[in-house]
Design a protein around this motif. Structure first.
Motif, PDB file in Angstrom:
ATOM      1  N   ARG B  31      14.976 -25.377 -42.298  1.00  8.42           N
ATOM      2  CA  ARG B  31      16.238 -25.671 -41.446  1.00  8.42           C
ATOM      3  C   ARG B  31      17.275 -24.769 -42.021  1.00  8.42           C
ATOM      4  O   ARG B  31      17.885 -24.355 -41.181  1.00  8.42           O
ATOM      5  N   GLN B  32      17.559 -25.266 -43.164  1.00 13.37           N
ATOM      6  CA  GLN B  32      18.859 -24.723 -43.855  1.00 13.37           C
ATOM      7  C   GLN B  32      18.720 -23.285 -43.929  1.00 13.37           C
ATOM      8  O   GLN B  32      19.736 -22.611 -43.426  1.00 13.37           O
ATOM      9  N   SER B  35      18.833 -21.772 -40.396  1.00 12.15           N
ATOM     10  CA  SER B  35      20.301 -21.759 -39.762  1.00 12.15           C
ATOM     11  C   SER B  35      21.271 -20.751 -40.165  1.00 12.15           C
ATOM     12  O   SER B  35      22.031 -20.238 -39.583  1.00 12.15           O
ATOM     13  N   ARG B  39      22.889 -17.562 -38.500  1.00 11.74           N
ATOM     14  CA  ARG B  39      24.303 -17.336 -38.313  1.00 11.74           C
ATOM     15  C   ARG B  39      24.628 -15.656 -38.687  1.00 11.74           C
ATOM     16  O   ARG B  39      25.598 -15.201 -38.099  1.00 11.74           O
ATOM     17  N   LEU B 141      30.930 -19.140 -44.437  1.00  8.24           N
ATOM     18  CA  LEU B 141      31.215 -20.544 -43.584  1.00  8.24           C
ATOM     19  C   LEU B 141      30.071 -21.149 -43.380  1.00  8.24           C
ATOM     20  O   LEU B 141      30.196 -22.624 -43.537  1.00  8.24           O
ATOM     21  N   ALA B 142      28.862 -20.834 -43.339  1.00 11.00           N
ATOM     22  CA  ALA B 142      27.687 -21.621 -43.126  1.00 11.00           C
ATOM     23  C   ALA B 142      27.463 -22.420 -44.248  1.00 11.00           C
ATOM     24  O   ALA B 142      27.012 -23.530 -44.245  1.00 11.00           O
ATOM     25  N   ARG B 144      29.512 -22.978 -46.609  1.00  9.09           N
ATOM     26  CA  ARG B 144      30.446 -24.204 -47.020  1.00  9.09           C
ATOM     27  C   ARG B 144      30.281 -25.222 -46.289  1.00  9.09           C
ATOM     28  O   ARG B 144      30.412 -26.451 -46.764  1.00  9.09           O
ATOM     29  N   HIS B 145      30.311 -24.898 -44.929  1.00 10.86           N
ATOM     30  CA  HIS B 145      30.611 -26.240 -44.005  1.00 10.86           C
ATOM     31  C   HIS B 145      29.182 -26.739 -43.473  1.00 10.86           C
ATOM     32  O   HIS B 145      29.330 -27.754 -43.091  1.00 10.86           O
ATOM     33  N   GLN B 146      28.236 -25.817 -43.221  1.00  9.35           N
ATOM     34  CA  GLN B 146      27.147 -26.436 -42.842  1.00  9.35           C
ATOM     35  C   GLN B 146      26.222 -27.054 -43.771  1.00  9.35           C
ATOM     36  O   GLN B 146      25.530 -28.115 -43.767  1.00  9.35           O
ATOM     37  N   GLN B 147      26.190 -26.150 -44.950  1.00  7.74           N
ATOM     38  CA  GLN B 147      25.206 -26.540 -46.051  1.00  7.74           C
ATOM     39  C   GLN B 147      25.933 -27.447 -47.147  1.00  7.74           C
ATOM     40  O   GLN B 147      25.691 -27.704 -48.045  1.00  7.74           O
TER      41      GLN B 147
END
Lengths: 190, 188
Positions: B31-32, B35, B39, B141-142, B144-147
């Motif tokens: 999933r990571q 995702s 992005r 951004l993904a 830093r903020h999502q992962q």
């Protein structure tokens, strides 16, 4: 610290990567500088929005396809038995509490008179086929158990007020639903 | 980012021929990986193919994995290279680092712009703004903020110095603010 230095330090503040000295300096500056305060609020807003980015779910056959492309035999994993049991128990409890709450709703909304008016529900077999009657009786059993839980909650809260007791019971239901939902981690599909 | 200490053991089992261990690693991180790649490429079918490519390359290179480092950053390094190769082969717009990552300029604060950002809390708007950013900005951004990767983990995964990570994040977030405004969010 001047505004130019602060502008860069704000990113560190957002990322929580500043040391104590830098933290004190930037906080002091932001407190006294409206422009930097606005910039900080803007960055914080963007960062918080980005923090809520969902993880996306892959297609169900993802693992199998990787194995196929690698030329390997695929044997799917099985969920551990304890996890399945915990999920089933959580779901059952959630459904139980929600059913009980739904059964209690008329009494909550209209008071004790409504409950008396629905006393016939205690003997549904007189007017309903056996299957529907059994469902109604299950609902009543759940309602009575909820009543008992509500009394315990009331005793714990030193309050005999029905709304308080029902509110606590409702809260319990929500907690159960929340715990169960944690097991089913919500994913976003594309 | 939560580093799973069990990863190295699973890699060891994979190297010993236990394919079920690799299945677990895929399940843990698909999933990571998907995702972040999504992005970058903004196409679900391509993202899924590239995420699978990532795991296939990882499987074939498992013997080169150094357990001293988190498995996830190693995996994301492969994912990053796979996605960048795809974008280049499709002649997609990949950020020109020479221009975008020059040293930070002294910029004036625009009070009007900043205040209007306060109104921005809509998640779909965040998605729309993010979609307009260059792929490498979306990626960082993904990460830093999502992962929730740290600067050093991003540095490791992308193969760039930490200073560049900070500058790229700085640029990406500022660009996000600007994009949000151009997407029609009203000023005061």
């Amino acid at each position: 610290m001047n505004c130019h230095q602060a502008y860069e330090a704000l990113q560190g503040l957002i990322d929580n990567s500043l040391n104590k000295k830098e933290l004190v300096e930037i906080k002091t500056h932001v407190r006294n500088c409206p422009a930097c305060k606005a910039e900080y609020r803007a960055l914080k807003m963007v960062a918080e929005g980005l923090d809520r980015m969902p993880l996306y779910e892959t297609s169900p056959g993802f693992n199998k396809e990787v194995f196929r492309r690698l030329g390997l035999e695929y044997k799917p994993q099985r969920r551990p038995a304890w996890q399945s049991l915990a999920m089933a128990a959580g779901l059952s409890l959630s459904v139980f509490w929600l059913t009980a709450l739904a059964a209690a709703l008329p009494t909550l909304l209209m008071g004790a008179k409504a409950y008396k008016l629905t006393q016939w529900l205690h003997h549904p077999e007189l007017i309903l086929p056996s299957f529907q009657s059994a469902i109604l009786k299950s609902g009543l059993a759940a309602y009575q158990t909820l009543g008992f839980a509500a009394k315990v909650a009331g005793w714990l809260l030193k309050s005999s007020a029905l709304p308080t007791q029902m509110a606590v019971a409702g809260l319990l239901a929500l907690v159960l639903v929340f715990i169960t939902m944690r097991f089913f981690r919500p994913q976003t599909s594309l | 980012m939560a580093h799973n200490p069990d990863d190295a053991a699973l890699v060891g089992r994979c190297l010993g021929g236990d394919n079920a261990a690799f299945d677990k690693l895929i399940s843990r991180y698909k999933r990571q990986v998907f995702s972040v790649i999504y992005r970058m490429v903004r196409n679900p079918a391509d993202a899924e193919d590239l995420a699978q490519d990532t795991f296939i390359k990882a499987f074939r290179a498992l013997s080169s994995y150094d357990p001293k480092f988190p498995f996830i950053t190693w995996l994301f390094k492969i994912a990053h290279n796979t996605a960048i190769d795809h974008l280049r082969s499709n002649k997609a717009q990949v950020l020109s680092l020479d221009i975008e990552e020059s040293p930070l300029q002294d910029e004036c604060f625009d009070q009007t712009l900043m205040d209007s950002i306060d109104a921005l809390s809509d998640k779909s708007m965040i998605d729309k703004a993010l979609a307009t950013l260059p792929p490498v900005y979306r990626e960082i951004l993904a990460l830093r903020h999502q992962q929730e990767f740290s600067y050093s983990e991003i540095s490791e995964a992308l193969g760039i110095p930490e200073g560049t990570v900070k500058i790229r994040l700085f640029r990406a977030r500022n660009l996000m603010k600007e994009k949000m405004l151009t997407l029609g969010y009203p000023g005061p």
